[in-house]
Design a protein around this motif. Structure first.
Motif, PDB file in Angstrom:
ATOM      1  N   THR A  86       0.872  -1.179   0.000  1.00 19.91           N
ATOM      2  CA  THR A  86       0.000   0.000   0.000  1.00 19.91           C
ATOM      3  C   THR A  86       0.910   1.231   0.000  1.00 19.91           C
ATOM      4  N   THR A  87       0.340   2.391  -0.323  1.00 19.48           N
ATOM      5  CA  THR A  87       1.145   3.615  -0.387  1.00 19.48           C
ATOM      6  C   THR A  87       1.831   3.875   0.950  1.00 19.48           C
ATOM      7  N   GLN A  88       1.099   3.574   2.042  1.00 17.57           N
ATOM      8  CA  GLN A  88       1.668   3.828   3.370  1.00 17.57           C
ATOM      9  C   GLN A  88       2.929   3.002   3.626  1.00 17.57           C
ATOM     10  N   ASP A  89       2.982   1.840   2.980  1.00 17.76           N
ATOM     11  CA  ASP A  89       4.127   0.958   3.213  1.00 17.76           C
ATOM     12  C   ASP A  89       5.420   1.506   2.626  1.00 17.76           C
ATOM     13  N   ILE A  90       5.259   2.293   1.565  1.00 13.77           N
ATOM     14  CA  ILE A  90       6.464   2.776   0.907  1.00 13.77           C
ATOM     15  C   ILE A  90       7.096   3.854   1.779  1.00 13.77           C
ATOM     16  N   SER A  91       8.140   3.479   2.449  1.00 14.96           N
ATOM     17  CA  SER A  91       8.767   4.386   3.401  1.00 14.96           C
ATOM     18  C   SER A  91       9.498   5.498   2.664  1.00 14.96           C
ATOM     19  N   ARG A  92       9.873   6.497   3.407  1.00 11.69           N
ATOM     20  CA  ARG A  92      10.652   7.621   2.889  1.00 11.69           C
ATOM     21  C   ARG A  92      11.938   7.109   2.235  1.00 11.69           C
ATOM     22  N   LYS A  93      12.537   6.126   2.867  1.00 10.72           N
ATOM     23  CA  LYS A  93      13.784   5.562   2.352  1.00 10.72           C
ATOM     24  C   LYS A  93      13.561   4.933   0.981  1.00 10.72           C
ATOM     25  N   GLU A  94      12.416   4.260   0.835  1.00 11.89           N
ATOM     26  CA  GLU A  94      12.098   3.604  -0.428  1.00 11.89           C
ATOM     27  C   GLU A  94      11.832   4.659  -1.518  1.00 11.89           C
ATOM     28  N   VAL A  95      11.169   5.739  -1.131  1.00 10.31           N
ATOM     29  CA  VAL A  95      10.932   6.838  -2.080  1.00 10.31           C
ATOM     30  C   VAL A  95      12.274   7.375  -2.584  1.00 10.31           C
ATOM     31  N   ILE A  96      13.201   7.561  -1.661  1.00 12.65           N
ATOM     32  CA  ILE A  96      14.531   8.074  -2.025  1.00 12.65           C
ATOM     33  C   ILE A  96      15.253   7.055  -2.916  1.00 12.65           C
ATOM     34  N   ALA A 123      18.326  15.216  -4.262  1.00 12.92           N
ATOM     35  CA  ALA A 123      17.474  16.027  -3.391  1.00 12.92           C
ATOM     36  C   ALA A 123      16.435  16.766  -4.243  1.00 12.92           C
ATOM     37  N   GLU A 124      16.888  17.301  -5.364  1.00 15.03           N
ATOM     38  CA  GLU A 124      15.992  18.023  -6.268  1.00 15.03           C
ATOM     39  C   GLU A 124      14.881  17.097  -6.767  1.00 15.03           C
ATOM     40  N   GLN A 125      15.296  15.876  -7.137  1.00 14.81           N
ATOM     41  CA  GLN A 125      14.335  14.903  -7.667  1.00 14.81           C
ATOM     42  C   GLN A 125      13.287  14.540  -6.606  1.00 14.81           C
ATOM     43  N   VAL A 126      13.759  14.390  -5.371  1.00 10.91           N
ATOM     44  CA  VAL A 126      12.840  14.001  -4.290  1.00 10.91           C
ATOM     45  C   VAL A 126      12.025  15.212  -3.820  1.00 10.91           C
ATOM     46  N   ALA A 156      17.264   5.454  -8.262  1.00 16.21           N
ATOM     47  CA  ALA A 156      17.339   4.542  -9.410  1.00 16.21           C
ATOM     48  C   ALA A 156      17.053   5.303 -10.707  1.00 16.21           C
ATOM     49  N   THR A 157      16.022   6.144 -10.682  1.00 18.00           N
ATOM     50  CA  THR A 157      15.687   6.945 -11.870  1.00 18.00           C
ATOM     51  C   THR A 157      16.856   7.859 -12.233  1.00 18.00           C
ATOM     52  N   LEU A 158      17.409   8.499 -11.225  1.00 21.76           N
ATOM     53  CA  LEU A 158      18.517   9.438 -11.447  1.00 21.76           C
ATOM     54  C   LEU A 158      19.769   8.723 -11.958  1.00 21.76           C
ATOM     55  N   PHE A 159      20.136   7.609 -11.321  1.00 19.19           N
ATOM     56  CA  PHE A 159      21.339   6.872 -11.736  1.00 19.19           C
ATOM     57  C   PHE A 159      21.176   6.358 -13.168  1.00 19.19           C
ATOM     58  N   LYS A 160      19.945   6.000 -13.522  1.00 20.05           N
ATOM     59  CA  LYS A 160      19.701   5.526 -14.871  1.00 20.05           C
ATOM     60  C   LYS A 160      19.899   6.665 -15.876  1.00 20.05           C
ATOM     61  N   LEU A 167      18.333  14.543   3.173  1.00 16.61           N
ATOM     62  CA  LEU A 167      18.450  13.174   2.644  1.00 16.61           C
ATOM     63  C   LEU A 167      19.208  12.306   3.632  1.00 16.61           C
ATOM     64  N   TYR A 168      20.200  12.925   4.287  1.00 15.59           N
ATOM     65  CA  TYR A 168      21.078  12.170   5.179  1.00 15.59           C
ATOM     66  C   TYR A 168      20.384  11.720   6.469  1.00 15.59           C
ATOM     67  N   ASN A 169      19.140  12.177   6.688  1.00 15.93           N
ATOM     68  CA  ASN A 169      18.367  11.617   7.808  1.00 15.93           C
ATOM     69  C   ASN A 169      17.907  10.203   7.496  1.00 15.93           C
ATOM     70  N   HIS A 170      17.900   9.882   6.196  1.00 17.75           N
ATOM     71  CA  HIS A 170      17.364   8.581   5.777  1.00 17.75           C
ATOM     72  C   HIS A 170      18.420   7.627   5.220  1.00 17.75           C
ATOM     73  N   ILE A 171      19.427   8.192   4.603  1.00 22.99           N
ATOM     74  CA  ILE A 171      20.472   7.338   4.017  1.00 22.99           C
ATOM     75  C   ILE A 171      21.861   7.925   4.290  1.00 22.99           C
ATOM     76  N   LYS A 172      22.842   7.030   4.314  1.00 26.56           N
ATOM     77  CA  LYS A 172      24.188   7.468   4.682  1.00 26.56           C
ATOM     78  C   LYS A 172      24.929   8.106   3.517  1.00 26.56           C
ATOM     79  N   SER A 173      24.749   7.536   2.298  1.00 27.17           N
ATOM     80  CA  SER A 173      25.585   7.997   1.183  1.00 27.17           C
ATOM     81  C   SER A 173      24.989   7.563  -0.152  1.00 27.17           C
TER      82      SER A 173
END
Lengths: 196, 196
Positions: free
Chosen positions: A6-16, A38-41, A21-25, A48-54
């Motif tokens: 469900t939409t609720q399941d998709i965490s902030r980390k997953e959104v990032i 950051a711009e994309q999100v 993936a879109t950006l790297f592609k 961003l660093y609250n959710h991922i390290k690098s």
């Protein structure tokens, strides 16, 4: 059985991760910056660093997710009670569907994995090689049973996997057939090509 | 008829172009520098400019050479008196052989052409699209004559061209079959897959 997301399941980390993936592609892993991400999100780079390290953690997450999904699938296929040709067909269909529905992540894990850092790089490389060996071994069993032509199994793997990566052109083409037609056509050509 | 090239014929410019193809393949066009190229050729960077104007000229030369070779070949095939399946087979064999014997240049023209500058970029893109249309049209004629299965021709083109680009893996693999075996296996799988 997979639970429906469900939409609720998709965490902030997953959104990032999906945005990454879109950006790297689009830009390639090396050229993509955390500022672009950051711009994309739609947030400040610092947050961003609250959710991922690098950036490297994001690539790692994408590659591991994709590799594990494919690994789990081939394990299921290996244990199926069906012919070798049917197993190869199941693998081909899974690759096609993943390349259609999970396009950005599959694309990135296929083309950008060389930028992983150790020990993930070696692990990924080994798992990728083992995966291809498993497909080759399924084809070899099919040859042995007389269901598949006496061909060189690694060449068949090469053809199948690279043909599927061509779905990239399908995504980019303007006048395209439906995903179902694409799958049906690829299966017709490739599986008939293998069948004895 | 093509003249046989002697060592004397290979000009300094051609030596530089071949080294550039190897370098662009290894590092990618963007990351490769003229300094790297000079090192590869074994001369001072400044002296490269006696033979070529820029890095971009080198990419242009590589892409134009490859595109023209493929263009000339498909023109010959179109005029052959043979079946549609035989035409597709001739095209497939040519792609395989070029990807084996002219590897670096074919690889670079296939993967790095997007870095061409205008008007060469648009020209190359158009010629590439037209080439694929020619292959699709040969396949469609084969379908029409009942020699080839009723498949979607652009999908067949996608499968063939991407499968051939997989020869990259063959070049990198340690335990590999011979070039002749690779060609025979690819033809068996792909042409049988198309044949009605």
């Amino acid at each position: 059985m997979a639970r429906i997301k469900t939409t609720q399941d998709i965490s902030r980390k997953e959104v990032i991760t999906e945005a990454a993936a879109t950006l790297f592609k689009e830009k390639g892993y090396k050229a993509a910056s955390m500022r672009d991400l950051a711009e994309q999100v739609g947030v400040e780079a610092a947050s961003l660093y609250n959710h991922i390290k690098s950036k490297s953690e994001l690539l790692h997450n994408i590659c591991v997710q994709v590799a594990n999904d494919f690994w789990e699938h081939i394990h299921e296929v290996e244990n199926k009670k069906c012919t070798g040709v049917e197993k190869v067909e199941a693998i081909l269909r899974y690759h096609i569907r993943e390349m259609i529905t999970n396009y950005e992540k599959v694309y990135v894990s296929d083309r950008e994995w060389k930028h992983l850092t150790e020990p993930y790089l070696s692990n990924f490389h080994t798992q990728r090689r083992e995966y291809r060996k498993k497909v080759a071994s399924i084809i070899e069993q099919g040859i042995h049973k007389g269901e598949i032509k006496p061909i060189d199994a690694p060449t068949a793997v090469l053809i199948i996997l690279h043909a599927v990566s061509g779905i990239d052109s399908w995504h980019r083409s303007k006048q395209k057939i439906s995903a179902a037609e694409l799958e049906a056509n690829m299966v017709t050509i490739l599986i008939d090509g293998l069948r004895k």
